[in-house]
Scaffold this motif. Sequence first.
Motif, PDB file in Angstrom:
ATOM      1  N   PHE A  80      -3.915 -20.722   8.121  1.00 12.88           N
ATOM      2  CA  PHE A  80      -4.207 -19.546   8.931  1.00 12.88           C
ATOM      3  C   PHE A  80      -3.052 -18.548   8.868  1.00 12.88           C
ATOM      4  O   PHE A  80      -3.266 -17.347   8.707  1.00 12.88           O
ATOM      5  N   ALA A  81      -1.801 -19.037   8.946  1.00 14.51           N
ATOM      6  CA  ALA A  81      -0.624 -18.165   8.879  1.00 14.51           C
ATOM      7  C   ALA A  81      -0.533 -17.494   7.507  1.00 14.51           C
ATOM      8  O   ALA A  81      -0.233 -16.297   7.409  1.00 14.51           O
ATOM      9  N   GLU A  82      -0.801 -18.250   6.448  1.00 15.57           N
ATOM     10  CA  GLU A  82      -0.795 -17.683   5.097  1.00 15.57           C
ATOM     11  C   GLU A  82      -1.867 -16.599   4.960  1.00 15.57           C
ATOM     12  O   GLU A  82      -1.624 -15.550   4.359  1.00 15.57           O
ATOM     13  N   ALA A  83      -3.031 -16.875   5.513  1.00 15.97           N
ATOM     14  CA  ALA A  83      -4.129 -15.915   5.432  1.00 15.97           C
ATOM     15  C   ALA A  83      -3.790 -14.634   6.193  1.00 15.97           C
ATOM     16  O   ALA A  83      -4.081 -13.525   5.720  1.00 15.97           O
ATOM     17  N   GLN A  84      -3.199 -14.789   7.360  1.00 15.76           N
ATOM     18  CA  GLN A  84      -2.795 -13.615   8.136  1.00 15.76           C
ATOM     19  C   GLN A  84      -1.780 -12.776   7.372  1.00 15.76           C
ATOM     20  O   GLN A  84      -1.863 -11.545   7.349  1.00 15.76           O
ATOM     21  N   GLN A  85      -0.826 -13.446   6.754  1.00 20.13           N
ATOM     22  CA  GLN A  85       0.197 -12.738   5.987  1.00 20.13           C
ATOM     23  C   GLN A  85      -0.427 -12.025   4.786  1.00 20.13           C
ATOM     24  O   GLN A  85      -0.119 -10.856   4.512  1.00 20.13           O
ATOM     25  N   GLU A  86      -1.311 -12.710   4.078  1.00 16.90           N
ATOM     26  CA  GLU A  86      -1.984 -12.098   2.937  1.00 16.90           C
ATOM     27  C   GLU A  86      -2.799 -10.884   3.373  1.00 16.90           C
ATOM     28  O   GLU A  86      -2.781  -9.833   2.729  1.00 16.90           O
ATOM     29  N   GLN A  87      -3.494 -11.034   4.486  1.00 17.87           N
ATOM     30  CA  GLN A  87      -4.312  -9.942   5.013  1.00 17.87           C
ATOM     31  C   GLN A  87      -3.437  -8.746   5.401  1.00 17.87           C
ATOM     32  O   GLN A  87      -3.766  -7.596   5.094  1.00 17.87           O
ATOM     33  N   ALA A  88      -2.321  -8.998   6.055  1.00 12.62           N
ATOM     34  CA  ALA A  88      -1.423  -7.919   6.476  1.00 12.62           C
ATOM     35  C   ALA A  88      -0.826  -7.189   5.277  1.00 12.62           C
ATOM     36  O   ALA A  88      -0.752  -5.952   5.268  1.00 12.62           O
ATOM     37  N   ILE A  89      -0.431  -7.940   4.257  1.00 12.03           N
ATOM     38  CA  ILE A  89       0.148  -7.325   3.057  1.00 12.03           C
ATOM     39  C   ILE A  89      -0.894  -6.476   2.344  1.00 12.03           C
ATOM     40  O   ILE A  89      -0.616  -5.340   1.935  1.00 12.03           O
ATOM     41  N   PHE A  90      -2.108  -7.001   2.199  1.00 13.12           N
ATOM     42  CA  PHE A  90      -3.173  -6.255   1.533  1.00 13.12           C
ATOM     43  C   PHE A  90      -3.503  -4.985   2.310  1.00 13.12           C
ATOM     44  O   PHE A  90      -3.627  -3.901   1.740  1.00 13.12           O
ATOM     45  N   MET A  91      -3.629  -5.118   3.622  1.00 16.81           N
ATOM     46  CA  MET A  91      -3.961  -3.969   4.474  1.00 16.81           C
ATOM     47  C   MET A  91      -2.868  -2.907   4.378  1.00 16.81           C
ATOM     48  O   MET A  91      -3.166  -1.714   4.245  1.00 16.81           O
ATOM     49  N   GLN A  92      -1.624  -3.321   4.417  1.00 16.74           N
ATOM     50  CA  GLN A  92      -0.507  -2.375   4.328  1.00 16.74           C
ATOM     51  C   GLN A  92      -0.496  -1.655   2.991  1.00 16.74           C
ATOM     52  O   GLN A  92      -0.273  -0.442   2.929  1.00 16.74           O
ATOM     53  N   SER A  93      -0.772  -2.381   1.917  1.00 18.52           N
ATOM     54  CA  SER A  93      -0.780  -1.740   0.597  1.00 18.52           C
ATOM     55  C   SER A  93      -1.910  -0.715   0.497  1.00 18.52           C
ATOM     56  O   SER A  93      -1.727   0.364  -0.069  1.00 18.52           O
ATOM     57  N   LYS A  94      -3.061  -1.018   1.061  1.00 24.36           N
ATOM     58  CA  LYS A  94      -4.190  -0.077   1.023  1.00 24.36           C
ATOM     59  C   LYS A  94      -3.921   1.130   1.919  1.00 24.36           C
ATOM     60  O   LYS A  94      -4.268   2.262   1.575  1.00 24.36           O
ATOM     61  N   GLN A  95      -3.300   0.907   3.076  1.00 23.92           N
ATOM     62  CA  GLN A  95      -2.939   2.028   3.945  1.00 23.92           C
ATOM     63  C   GLN A  95      -1.926   2.932   3.252  1.00 23.92           C
ATOM     64  O   GLN A  95      -2.020   4.163   3.335  1.00 23.92           O
ATOM     65  N   ASN A  96      -0.968   2.335   2.559  1.00 21.00           N
ATOM     66  CA  ASN A  96       0.006   3.120   1.800  1.00 21.00           C
ATOM     67  C   ASN A  96      -0.671   3.905   0.683  1.00 21.00           C
ATOM     68  O   ASN A  96      -0.294   5.046   0.398  1.00 21.00           O
ATOM     69  N   GLN A  97      -1.676   3.294   0.049  1.00 16.03           N
ATOM     70  CA  GLN A  97      -2.413   3.972  -1.008  1.00 16.03           C
ATOM     71  C   GLN A  97      -3.133   5.201  -0.461  1.00 16.03           C
ATOM     72  O   GLN A  97      -3.067   6.282  -1.050  1.00 16.03           O
ATOM     73  N   VAL A  98      -3.803   5.058   0.683  1.00 12.02           N
ATOM     74  CA  VAL A  98      -4.500   6.190   1.306  1.00 12.02           C
ATOM     75  C   VAL A  98      -3.494   7.260   1.703  1.00 12.02           C
ATOM     76  O   VAL A  98      -3.695   8.452   1.442  1.00 12.02           O
ATOM     77  N   GLU A  99      -2.412   6.843   2.320  1.00 11.93           N
ATOM     78  CA  GLU A  99      -1.383   7.788   2.770  1.00 11.93           C
ATOM     79  C   GLU A  99      -0.822   8.578   1.593  1.00 11.93           C
ATOM     80  O   GLU A  99      -0.648   9.791   1.676  1.00 11.93           O
ATOM     81  N   SER A 100      -0.555   7.912   0.487  1.00 13.94           N
ATOM     82  CA  SER A 100       0.014   8.620  -0.669  1.00 13.94           C
ATOM     83  C   SER A 100      -1.008   9.561  -1.303  1.00 13.94           C
ATOM     84  O   SER A 100      -0.649  10.654  -1.747  1.00 13.94           O
ATOM     85  N   MET A 101      -2.291   9.163  -1.323  1.00 16.93           N
ATOM     86  CA  MET A 101      -3.333  10.052  -1.859  1.00 16.93           C
ATOM     87  C   MET A 101      -3.454  11.318  -1.015  1.00 16.93           C
ATOM     88  O   MET A 101      -3.488  12.424  -1.549  1.00 16.93           O
ATOM     89  N   VAL A 102      -3.509  11.136   0.299  1.00 13.61           N
ATOM     90  CA  VAL A 102      -3.645  12.283   1.199  1.00 13.61           C
ATOM     91  C   VAL A 102      -2.397  13.148   1.141  1.00 13.61           C
ATOM     92  O   VAL A 102      -2.479  14.379   1.085  1.00 13.61           O
ATOM     93  N   SER A 103      -1.243  12.511   1.120  1.00 11.82           N
ATOM     94  CA  SER A 103       0.007  13.255   1.052  1.00 11.82           C
ATOM     95  C   SER A 103       0.104  14.080  -0.230  1.00 11.82           C
ATOM     96  O   SER A 103       0.500  15.253  -0.200  1.00 11.82           O
TER      97      SER A 103
END
Length: 149
Positions: A80-103
């Motif tokens: 469960f901890a590994e899954a949470q970490q994987e999910q957080a990393i993936f979510m952060q990378s996608k948020q950064n991708q959106v932010e950089s596209m909009v920026s």
Amino acid sequence: MKQPMWKKLACMGLIVTAAIVSGCGSGEKVAVVNYQTIAMKSPKVKAIEAQIETKNNEIASRLEAAQKQGLSQDELQSKFAEAQQEQAIFMQSKQNQVESMVSAQCQKIAKDKGYTIVLRNGMVPYGATDITDEVIAGLNQGSSSSETK
């Protein structure tokens, strides 16, 4: 005594007038962008949100499978901890991708239209130009050109 007081008031008036006049000539052009509107209207952002949802579903199914395997409580907590970490990393990378596209799109519009400042909607009470629709249009153009490559 009256004369020095008069001179002080006149001098202060000149200083205030000079400050007002110097501020009026700055010529700053301010634009605002509404990120919520972009998230609702941009197909490119919606596609990234779909990727996030797909990843979350994949992680959830893996956790369900791990629970059905009859693993110990410690092993389940570890998964469960590994899954949470994987999910957080993936979510952060996608948020950064959106932010950089909009920026990047905001920077392009600011350069093309001569805006000196671009802020998120809500940070400017009034007096700024909303460029949200232009950003969405630019993102849509970018998505169609990147899909054809």
